[in-house]
Design an enzyme around this catalytic site. Structure first.
Site, short mmCIF file in Angstrom:
data_model
loop_
_atom_site.label_atom_id
_atom_site.label_comp_id
_atom_site.label_asym_id
_atom_site.label_seq_id
_atom_site.Cartn_x
_atom_site.Cartn_y
_atom_site.Cartn_z
N ASP A 57 -1.33 -3.64 3.00
CA ASP A 57 -2.35 -3.79 2.24
C ASP A 57 -2.87 -4.52 2.00
O ASP A 57 -3.75 -4.45 3.06
CB ASP A 57 -1.07 -4.86 1.62
CG ASP A 57 -0.53 -5.52 0.33
OD1 ASP A 57 0.37 -5.94 -0.29
OD2 ASP A 57 -1.36 -5.30 -0.94
C1 GLC Z 1 -1.96 -6.71 -3.68
C2 GLC Z 1 -0.16 -6.58 -4.31
C3 GLC Z 1 -0.30 -4.79 -3.95
C4 GLC Z 1 -1.22 -4.09 -4.59
C5 GLC Z 1 -2.22 -4.31 -3.76
C6 GLC Z 1 -3.75 -3.32 -3.91
O1 GLC Z 1 -2.52 -8.00 -2.78
O2 GLC Z 1 0.38 -6.91 -2.86
O3 GLC Z 1 0.83 -5.08 -4.48
O4 GLC Z 1 -0.97 -2.78 -4.75
O5 GLC Z 1 -3.01 -5.83 -3.50
O6 GLC Z 1 -3.58 -3.91 -5.48
#
Ligand code: GLC
Length: 749
Positions: free
Chosen positions: A283
Site C-alpha cells: 500500500d
Molecule cells: C491508499 C489506500 C489504498 C489505495 C492506495 C493508492 O492509502 O490505502 O487503498 O489504493 O493508497 O491510492
C-alpha cells in the site's frame, strides 16, 4: 514486431506475440540488469504535469530521471489518454529496453460515472448488477489509459467506526467472497484482456485491515487464526481462484508484524499455499512505514523484509530502488526473490498486451465515446436503485402518491450534487450527482417544496480536508418548521457527508452528526409524517429515528444517479429490494456487533438474575440485523424441508423453501440460508450465511427454491488452516434476514 520500441536489446524476440508469455519473460529477463529488474518493482505517484516540459528540481525531477533510466515499473494517479501517453512514451521510447509502465489507479466505485459506494452495492445482493458496475468502471478507466485498478477492496469489518467500511461488502465472508468475485469479473472479464476495456484488478487490503483496533484508522489488527482463516481470508481466496492479477498489502500489523513484511500472509499463504501467480503491491509507502511501526530499523531492513516476505512492488515508498541492488550484490537478499517479483510484474504486463502495443489503452476517440455514456449512466442507475434498503414503512407513507400531495423536501443533503458521490471519486468531477431534489422534481404530479433547513457542514469538505459539521448555526430551521406545518408528507435527507467515510475517516460516534438529530426532532414535533432518507457511508446509530419516524430509507451514497434512484424508489417505480450487509447497532457501545457471533455460556437469564450475557442499558441485539431489508411487498415463507435428515460424508442435502408474495406490488426478495454447526472442535458461530437467492415475485405468486448443502457449506478452517467438516448435527435456517428465520436440523454421520 512492434516498431515503436526504441530498444537496444540483442534479442528482441520477447516481442513476438506467438511465443508463450513465460518464454517471453525469460528472454527479456536474461537481458535485464539488476538495476532494471529492481526498477520494475518501483511505483511512483505521478504528480507533475507529464504533458508539460520535463520537471526540474525536487522529487519530480528524480522520478522523471528514474523513468528514463528504466528504474520505474508503474505509475499511479496519471490518468487521461494525453497524460498517460506522455509518460508511457518516456518508458517505451527513451529507455534501453522499452519496458512499458503499468498504469494503476483507484477505480473503486466508478471512474467518471460513479456507482454507489461499494457497501451500498453489496446491499443489493445482486451479483450481476455488481459485476456490471465494475465493468462500467473498468471501461471508463481503460478508455482513460488506466490498465490496473486498486480494487476491489474486500476487507471484512464489523466496526462502523472505521471509515473504510464504505469500501467493502460488509461483515460476512460468504457474501464478501461472492461480491469480490463479481467485481473481479467485472474488472478483468475473462482474464484474457483481449478487450482494451478490461483492466487488471487488485484484491485489497491483504489482510485483516477491517479489524483495526477500535475502528481507528491505520492501527493494529491483532486477529487470531480462527478469525483470519474463517472471516478475513475467504474473499481473498475467492478472488485468487477467480484469477485476480494483483494483491495489495494492508497498512496494519498481524501477529505484531506489518502485513507488508508478513511471510505467513504473503509468501506462505498467498503465494505458496494458494498458488497466486500475479504480483503483490504494497500500500502507499507501507514499505517505508515499517520503520515508523518500529519494525524495520532502517530503509535497508525495510526493503529486505518486504521483498523476502513477498511484496513485489513498492508503491511510492522510494525504498526498493535505492537499496535492493546493493542488498543483492552484498548477498543479503537472494536475487531469485527479485527475479520472482519481476517475473510476476512482467507477466501481468504481457497479459495486458502492453508489450504488444503499449498504447493500446490510449485512444482519444474511444475516451470521448466511452466516458459518461448513456449506457454507463443507465447501469449505475440500475445499481443505485438496487442498493437502496427500506428499513421502515409504517402509516403506508411509502410509496409516495404521484399526484395531489403537498410534499416538503428538507435537508442540505437533499440538494447536494457532491456528497452523494462518496469519498473514493477522485477521477470524477465534483457536483456531478443528480441530487434527490432534481430526481424528485421529475415527478410533476405533486406540489414539491424544498427547504435546506439547518446546514450540514461549516463549509464544503474535500478529499483532503476533515469534515467540519455545523454545530452552532440554526439558520434555516424556522423556515423549515413553517413549511412543515401544511405538508402532507415530509422527505428529510439526513446523514453523513460523503467525505465522512472512506480512508482516514474514523469516527467515535456514529449518530447523525452536527445538528441533524435536533433538526429531525424539531420537524417531527410539527409534523410526524416524515420519510427519513439516510445518506451515509457506514451503519448509523439511529435509535430515536427508528422508534419515532414512520418511514426510513437507507440510501447510502449512491453515486452519479443518486437522485433518480431515490425518487424512483420513493414513488414506487422501483420496489426496494436491498438487504443490509452490516449490522446497524443501537449505539456505538455495541461495536463490534455482527450476526455471525458465537453463542455464550450464559445466553439467557433463566434464573432471573443479572448474571447473563446482556447490557444493562440497551438490548444486545442490533437495531437492524445483517440481511435485513423491507419491500413494498410482503413475503411469506413456508417451513423449510430437506430431502434427508441424516447424510454421510461426501453426500449433499437439498433444502427447499417456498416463498409467496402476499403483497400488492411485484417485488424481489433475497432468500437467505444460514447454517449452524451445533458442536465442533472449536466453537462455531450461531449462524453463518451459506446461500442466498433473489426471487422476483408478482403479487400472489410463489416460487420454490432449492439450496444444496455439502462439505463446502458445513466445514470450517481449523487452527492449522486446514478445512475440516466434523460429524454431528447442524441447524439449517432460512428467512428474509438473519434474525427472522425458520430452522430444522440435519445430521452428518
Ligand atoms: C491508499 C489506500 C489504498 C489505495 C492506495 C493508492 O492509502 O490505502 O487503498 O489504493 O493508497 O491510492
Amino acid at each position: 514486431m512492434a516498431a515503436i520500441f526504441n530498444i537496444n536489446a540483442q534479442d528482441k524476440s520477447y516481442l513476438d506475440k506467438k511465443k508463450p508469455i513465460e518464454e517471453r519473460i525469460n528472454i527479456l529477463m536474461k537481458q535485464m540488469t539488476l538495476e532494471e529488474k529492481v526498477g520494475q518493482m518501483n511505483q511512483y505517484n505521478g504528480f507533475w504535469d507529464v504533458t508539460g516540459p520535463a520537471p526540474t528540481g525536487g522529487s519530480a525531477e528524480e522520478k522523471y530521471k528514474n523513468i528514463k533510466k528504466g528504474l520505474v515499473g508503474s505509475m499511479l494517479s496519471v490518468r487521461g489518454v494525453k497524460e498517460v501517453k506522455a509518460v508511457q512514451k518516456i518508458a517505451v521510447e527513451e529507455t534501453r529496453l522499452g519496458i512499458p509502465l503499468i498504469i494503476g489507479f483507484d477505480v473503486i466505485h466508478g471512474y467518471k460515472t460513479l456507482s454507489p459506494i461499494p457497501l451500498a452495492e453489496s446491499s443489493s445482493w445482486d451479483m450481476k448488477a455488481i459485476e456490471k458496475s465494475a465493468e462500467v468502471a473498468a471501461s471508463e478507466a481503460a478508455a482513460s489509459g488506466i490498465n490496473w485498478t486498486f480494487g476491489p477492496m474486500m476487507d471484512i469489518s464489523r466496526d462502523a467506526r472505521w471509515g473504510r467500511v464504505m469500501e467493502g461488502a460488509g461483515e460476512d465472508p460468504y457474501l464478501g467472497a461472492q461480491v469480490a468475485v463479481a467485481r473481479v469479473k467485472g474488472f478483468q472479464g475473462d482474464n484474457t484482456f483481449r478487450s482494451p476495456l478490461r483492466i487488471a484488478a487488485t484484491a485489497k487490503h491483504f489482510a485483516a485491515y477491517g479489524f483495526v483496533d477500535a475502528g481507528l484508522e491505520y492501527s493494529a489488527s491483532e486477529v487470531n487464526r480462527n478469525i483470519l482463516y474463517n472471516q478475513v481470508l475467504p474473499p481473498f481466496k475467492a478472488a485468487v481462484d477467480t484469477g485476480i492479477r494483483s494483491i495489495m498489502t494492508s497498512f496494519n500489523t498481524i501477529d505484531g508484524i506489518p502485513a507488508t513484511a508478513n511471510q505467513m500472509l504473503l509468501r506462505e499463504t498467498l503465494k505458496n499455499k494458494w498458488g497466486f501467480n500475479g504480483f503483490v503491491v504494497s500500500d502507499w509507502a507501507s514499505v517505508r512505514e515499517m520503520i515508523y511501526w518500529g519494525y524495520s530499523p532502517d530503509e535497508k531492513s525495510a526493503a529486505k523484509s518486504a521483498v523476502e516476505a513477498g511484496t513485489d512492488m513498492d508503491m511510492e515508498g522510494g525504498i526498493f530502488v535505492p537499496h535492493l541492488v546493493s542488498l543483492v550484490q552484498n548477498g543479503q537478499v537472494k536475487e531469485s526473490l527479485v527475479d520472482d517479483a519481476v517475473r510476476r510484474i512482467l507477466r501481468v504486463k504481457f497479459e495486458l498486451g502492453l508489450f504488444d502495443d503499449p498504447y493500446r489503452f490510449l485512444d482519444e476517440k474511444r475516451e470521448k465515446e466511452v466516458i459518461g455514456s448513456k449506457a454507463n449512466r443507465d447501469a449505475v442507475l440500475d445499481m443505485a436503485k438496487k442498493s437502496i434498503v427500506l428499513l421502515k414503512n409504517e402509516k403506508q407513507l411509502l410509496p409516495l402518491k404521484k399526484e395531489g400531495q403537498k410534499i416538503l423536501l428538507l435537508g442540505d443533503l437533499a440538494a447536494s450534487k457532491n456528497s452523494p458521490l462518496g469519498s473514493w471519486r477522485i477521477a470524477s468531477d465534483n457536483n456531478t450527482a443528480v441530487s434527490v431534489l432534481e430526481g424528485m422534481q421529475k415527478y410533476k404530479g405533486n406540489s414539491l417544496k424544498y427547504e435546506k433547513g439547518i446546514a450540514l457542514t461549516q463549509e464544503e469538505p474535500t478529499f483532503l480536508t476533515e469534515v467540519q459539521y455545523n454545530t452552532t448555526n440554526r439558520e434555516g430551521l424556522e423556515a423549515a418548521k413553517q413549511a412543515a406545518k401544511d405538508a402532507d408528507v415530509i422527505v428529510m435527507v439526513l446523514g453523513e457527508h460523503g467525505f465522512s467515510s472512506g480512508e482516514a475517516r474514523s469516527r467515535t460516534q456514529i449518530d447523525l452528526p452536527g445538528l441533524q438529530q435536533e433538526f429531525l426532532e424539531e420537524i417531527y414535533k410539527i409534523n410526524p409524517n416524515i420519510v427519513l432518507v439516510l445518506n451515509n457511508g457506514r451503519p448509523l446509530a439511529i435509535s430515536w429515528a427508528a422508534e419515532h419516524i414512520p418511514a426510513i430509507v437507507e440510501a447510502w451514497q449512491l453515486g452519479t444517479e443518486t437522485g433518480n434512484a431515490v425518487a424512483q424508489v420513493l414513488f414506487g417505480d422501483y420496489n426496494p429490494s436491498g438487504k443490509l450487509t452490516m449490522s446497524f447497532p443501537r449505539n456505538v457501545g455495541q461495536i463490534p456487533i455482527y450476526y455471525n457471533h458465537y453463542s455464550t455460556g450464559r445466553f439467557t437469564n433463566k434464573d432471573g438474575n443479572v448474571f447473563w450475557s446482556h447490557y444493562s442499558d440497551v438490548d444486545k441485539t442490533p437495531l437492524y440485523p445483517f440481511g435485513y431489508g423491507l419491500s413494498y411487498s410482503k413475503f411469506e415463507y413456508s417451513a423449510p424441508k430437506v430431502n434427508k435428515k441424516t447424510f454421510a460424508k461426501g453426500e449433499k442435502v437439498e433444502v427447499t423453501v417456498t416463498v409467496k408474495n402476499t403483497g400488492i406490488y411485484a417485488g424481489k426478495e433475497v432468500v437467505q440460508l444460514y447454517v449452524k454447526d451445533d458442536f465442533a472442535s472449536v466453537v462455531r458461530p450461531v449462524k453463518e450465511l451459506k446461500g442466498f437467492e433473489m426471487v422476483d415475485l408478482q403479487p400472489n405468486e410463489s416460487k420454490t427454491l432449492t439450496f444444496s448443502l455439502g462439505e463446502k457449506e458445513l466445514g470450517f478452517y481449523n487452527q492449522d488452516g486446514k478445512f475440516v467438516v466434523e460429524p454431528g448435527t447442524f441447524k439449517i435456517m432460512i428467512g428474509g434476514n438473519s434474525a427472522d428465520v425458520q430452522e430444522l436440523t440435519i445430521e452428518l454421520l
